[in-house]
Scaffold this motif. Sequence first.
Motif, mmCIF file in Angstrom:
data_model
loop_
_atom_site.group_PDB
_atom_site.id
_atom_site.type_symbol
_atom_site.label_atom_id
_atom_site.label_comp_id
_atom_site.label_asym_id
_atom_site.label_seq_id
_atom_site.Cartn_x
_atom_site.Cartn_y
_atom_site.Cartn_z
ATOM 1 N N VAL A 59 0.737 -1.214 -0.037
ATOM 2 C CA VAL A 59 -0.014 0.023 0.004
ATOM 3 C C VAL A 59 1.059 1.063 -0.095
ATOM 4 O O VAL A 59 0.629 2.034 -0.794
ATOM 5 N N ALA A 60 1.890 1.284 0.864
ATOM 6 C CA ALA A 60 2.868 2.265 1.013
ATOM 7 C C ALA A 60 3.561 2.597 -0.240
ATOM 8 O O ALA A 60 3.674 3.667 -0.782
ATOM 9 N N GLY A 61 3.751 1.645 -1.041
ATOM 10 C CA GLY A 61 4.579 1.741 -2.471
ATOM 11 C C GLY A 61 3.647 2.150 -3.393
ATOM 12 O O GLY A 61 4.023 2.951 -4.195
ATOM 13 N N ALA A 62 2.338 1.776 -3.302
ATOM 14 C CA ALA A 62 1.380 2.367 -4.376
ATOM 15 C C ALA A 62 1.192 4.034 -4.054
ATOM 16 O O ALA A 62 1.046 4.625 -5.190
ATOM 17 N N VAL A 63 1.126 4.226 -2.781
ATOM 18 C CA VAL A 63 0.684 5.540 -2.608
ATOM 19 C C VAL A 63 2.322 6.433 -2.838
ATOM 20 O O VAL A 63 2.096 7.590 -3.639
ATOM 21 N N LEU A 64 3.352 5.810 -2.750
ATOM 22 C CA LEU A 64 4.538 6.600 -3.203
ATOM 23 C C LEU A 64 4.689 6.630 -4.942
ATOM 24 O O LEU A 64 5.005 8.004 -5.228
#
Length: 157
Positions: A59-64
């Motif tokens: 999820v964090a990677g997708a947001v970044l």
Amino acid sequence: MRTGRLRTVPPVLWAGWVALATGAVLCVAGWYGVSGERFTARQLPYIASCTVPGAALIVAGAVLLASGRAPAATARVEELYGLLVAAGEEPGAPEPAVSAPVAVSGELRMVPGGTLWHRADCPLVAGKPEAVPVDGRLLAGGDLDPCPICEPDAADS
């Protein structure tokens, strides 16, 4: 041969790809660990230490990745807007013409059963044989509203 400038990838995008890859590896490791255990009590450590953090990293990677592309896209839109404005400001270009009123006739018309009253040369009633002169009693009673296209005035009647 291309002579364009070398494109650089912002660090935020690299961090996003690394977080996605690490999260995927952790999820696979958690799945592999859980699949090898028969009892739920022995599966929980794999879920807690691999699968949940892996999902959070995905999820964090997708947001970044989503936020890392925004500044580049914004800069490109601003650049294109600047080019568009610069192209529209050519010296010696004529000013845009002021549009003439849609209708100027003092005669008022209405269509029986309609809810609006118009000027006779309004595009909504011009050339319609069923358009009749407006009855003053309908205007006084407030049964008809003025047309928003030709904007007739009650003083014209």
